[in-house]
Design a protein around this motif. Structure first.
Motif, mmCIF file in Angstrom:
data_model
loop_
_atom_site.group_PDB
_atom_site.id
_atom_site.type_symbol
_atom_site.label_atom_id
_atom_site.label_comp_id
_atom_site.label_asym_id
_atom_site.label_seq_id
_atom_site.Cartn_x
_atom_site.Cartn_y
_atom_site.Cartn_z
ATOM 1 N N GLN A 51 0.870 -1.193 -0.014
ATOM 2 C CA GLN A 51 0.023 0.118 -0.054
ATOM 3 C C GLN A 51 0.850 1.287 -0.156
ATOM 4 O OE1 GLN A 51 -3.329 -0.438 -0.346
ATOM 5 N NE2 GLN A 51 -2.829 -2.310 -0.472
ATOM 6 N N GLY A 52 0.101 2.360 -0.283
ATOM 7 C CA GLY A 52 1.158 3.502 -0.172
ATOM 8 C C GLY A 52 1.450 3.984 -1.757
ATOM 9 N N ALA A 53 1.905 5.377 -1.657
ATOM 10 C CA ALA A 53 2.369 5.929 -2.955
ATOM 11 C C ALA A 53 3.590 4.989 -3.516
ATOM 12 C CB ALA A 53 2.825 7.244 -2.748
ATOM 13 N N GLY A 54 4.461 4.526 -2.851
ATOM 14 C CA GLY A 54 5.516 3.556 -2.920
ATOM 15 C C GLY A 54 5.288 2.192 -2.883
ATOM 16 N N GLY A 55 4.271 1.845 -2.657
ATOM 17 C CA GLY A 55 3.852 0.305 -2.428
ATOM 18 C C GLY A 55 4.272 -0.654 -3.308
ATOM 19 N N GLY A 56 5.200 -1.604 -2.974
ATOM 20 C CA GLY A 56 5.648 -2.485 -3.701
ATOM 21 C C GLY A 56 4.654 -3.634 -4.285
ATOM 22 N N GLY A 57 4.896 -4.297 -5.428
ATOM 23 C CA GLY A 57 4.008 -5.370 -5.990
ATOM 24 C C GLY A 57 4.687 -6.520 -5.731
ATOM 25 N N SER A 58 4.354 -7.427 -6.452
ATOM 26 C CA SER A 58 4.940 -8.762 -6.195
ATOM 27 C C SER A 58 6.787 -8.781 -6.383
ATOM 28 C CB SER A 58 4.551 -9.750 -7.291
ATOM 29 O OG SER A 58 5.246 -10.991 -7.147
ATOM 30 N N ALA A 59 7.389 -9.338 -5.255
ATOM 31 C CA ALA A 59 8.747 -9.332 -5.220
ATOM 32 C C ALA A 59 9.364 -7.747 -5.344
ATOM 33 C CB ALA A 59 9.252 -10.304 -6.530
ATOM 34 N N GLN A 60 8.656 -6.869 -4.665
ATOM 35 C CA GLN A 60 9.286 -5.509 -4.654
ATOM 36 C C GLN A 60 9.239 -5.019 -3.306
ATOM 37 O OE1 GLN A 60 6.436 -3.359 -7.062
ATOM 38 N NE2 GLN A 60 7.886 -3.926 -9.092
ATOM 39 N N ALA A 61 10.251 -4.176 -3.108
ATOM 40 C CA ALA A 61 10.137 -3.552 -1.422
ATOM 41 C C ALA A 61 9.738 -2.339 -1.947
ATOM 42 C CB ALA A 61 11.806 -3.511 -1.263
ATOM 43 N N GLY A 62 9.192 -1.401 -0.780
ATOM 44 C CA GLY A 62 8.433 -0.510 -0.777
ATOM 45 C C GLY A 62 9.512 0.828 -0.932
ATOM 46 N N THR A 63 8.948 1.850 -1.614
ATOM 47 C CA THR A 63 9.770 3.156 -1.815
ATOM 48 C C THR A 63 9.143 4.393 -0.802
ATOM 49 O OG1 THR A 63 10.082 2.674 -4.148
ATOM 50 C CG2 THR A 63 9.831 4.954 -3.535
ATOM 51 N N HIS A 64 9.833 5.257 -0.502
ATOM 52 C CA HIS A 64 9.660 6.415 0.278
ATOM 53 C C HIS A 64 10.699 7.260 -0.128
ATOM 54 C CE1 HIS A 64 8.331 8.613 4.203
ATOM 55 N NE2 HIS A 64 8.015 9.163 2.881
ATOM 56 N N GLY A 65 11.672 7.668 0.673
ATOM 57 C CA GLY A 65 12.822 8.689 0.835
ATOM 58 C C GLY A 65 13.678 8.021 -0.457
ATOM 59 N N GLY A 66 13.600 6.832 -0.787
ATOM 60 C CA GLY A 66 14.458 6.120 -1.699
ATOM 61 C C GLY A 66 13.649 4.885 -2.353
ATOM 62 N N ARG A 67 14.092 4.965 -3.604
ATOM 63 C CA ARG A 67 13.540 3.578 -4.455
ATOM 64 C C ARG A 67 13.802 2.308 -3.693
ATOM 65 N NH1 ARG A 67 14.832 4.125 -10.319
ATOM 66 N NH2 ARG A 67 14.906 1.982 -9.931
ATOM 67 N N GLY A 68 12.625 1.485 -3.467
ATOM 68 C CA GLY A 68 12.724 0.064 -2.783
ATOM 69 C C GLY A 68 13.488 -0.989 -3.968
ATOM 70 N N ASN A 93 13.846 -3.572 -6.691
ATOM 71 C CA ASN A 93 13.113 -3.999 -7.492
ATOM 72 C C ASN A 93 11.856 -3.207 -7.979
ATOM 73 O OD1 ASN A 93 12.584 -5.852 -9.624
ATOM 74 N ND2 ASN A 93 11.488 -7.194 -8.498
ATOM 75 N N ASN A 94 11.725 -1.825 -7.365
ATOM 76 C CA ASN A 94 10.733 -1.056 -7.358
ATOM 77 C C ASN A 94 10.666 0.176 -8.346
ATOM 78 O OD1 ASN A 94 8.331 0.711 -6.724
ATOM 79 N ND2 ASN A 94 8.016 0.045 -4.653
ATOM 80 N N SER A 95 10.051 0.281 -9.376
ATOM 81 C CA SER A 95 10.351 1.660 -9.892
ATOM 82 C C SER A 95 9.539 2.987 -9.555
ATOM 83 C CB SER A 95 9.994 1.411 -11.454
ATOM 84 O OG SER A 95 8.452 0.990 -11.736
ATOM 85 N N ASP A 96 8.832 2.730 -8.613
ATOM 86 C CA ASP A 96 8.066 3.976 -8.297
ATOM 87 C C ASP A 96 9.030 4.887 -7.762
ATOM 88 O OD1 ASP A 96 5.532 2.658 -8.378
ATOM 89 O OD2 ASP A 96 5.469 2.144 -6.425
#
Length: 201
Positions: A120-137, A139-142
């Protein structure tokens, strides 16, 4: 306080709410979660009368939490070995803030793993993705989001881990002294095939 368990995860702490017109209480409130081999339960919440003339002191060995939203106190003191937990609201995106005349931290103020729920959230990770916030998670392109100088947003949840919460401490013309820890880490991944973590707050 929640009892410790022999297996699995510890239960979350409860909620304590106290009101008074006058008080001579000199004891301690404790809202800690239970402990167990696979992880401790999150600290519960304490609700007290607030105001610029009322101090908040968390003594050594005790854990209390504040609900999401704005809180006002006089002096805030978190002693060595104590924890003050800032809760976030994953549904609304609200974090927790304190306005105080001064704040001294030799223990821990934390909002770790209390941001957005997994995925969940603006930087929420999908399958096999870590979350994003101040830096990208991982495998996450957010894109990273939130203010650099005045962050109040919650960390995005990873595929399998909670994001970090938000901590705001405003002492105005007072003094903020930190000889302890102020942390808003993302949560670790859990039991999926790809245990991907949440983003820090």
């Amino acid at each position: 306080m929640t009892s410790a368990g022999a297996f699995g995860f510890g239960g979350g702490g409860g909620r304590i709410a106290v009101t008074w017109s006058s008080s001579a209480f000199t004891g301690n409130y404790d809202c800690r979660g239970g402990t167990a081999p696979y992880g401790q339960g999150q600290t519960g919440t304490l609700s007290l009368p607030e105001g610029a003339g009322l101090a908040l002191t968390v003594n050594s060995g005790y854990r209390v939490g504040l609900a999401p939203g704005a809180h006002t106190f006089g002096a805030v003191t978190v002693a060595f070995g104590a924890e003050l937990f800032f809760h976030g609201d994953s549904n609304t995106g609200a974090g927790c803030s304190i306005t105080a005349a001064g704040c001294t931290v030799t223990g821990t103020i934390t909002a770790s793993s209390d941001g957005y729920a997994p995925g969940q959230g603006a930087g929420g990770g999908g399958s096999a993705q870590a979350g994003t916030h101040g830096g990208r998670g991982g495998n996450n392109s957010d894109a990273a989001y939130g203010s650099v100088s005045a962050p109040v947003t919650l960390g995005g949840g990873g595929d399998d881990g909670w994001g970090g919460g938000a901590i705001k401490i405003d002492v105005g013309a007072g003094t903020l002294t930190v000889n302890g820890v102020v942390a808003s880490d993302g949560g670790a991944g859990g039991w999926s095939s790809y245990p991907d973590c949440g983003a820090g707050g």
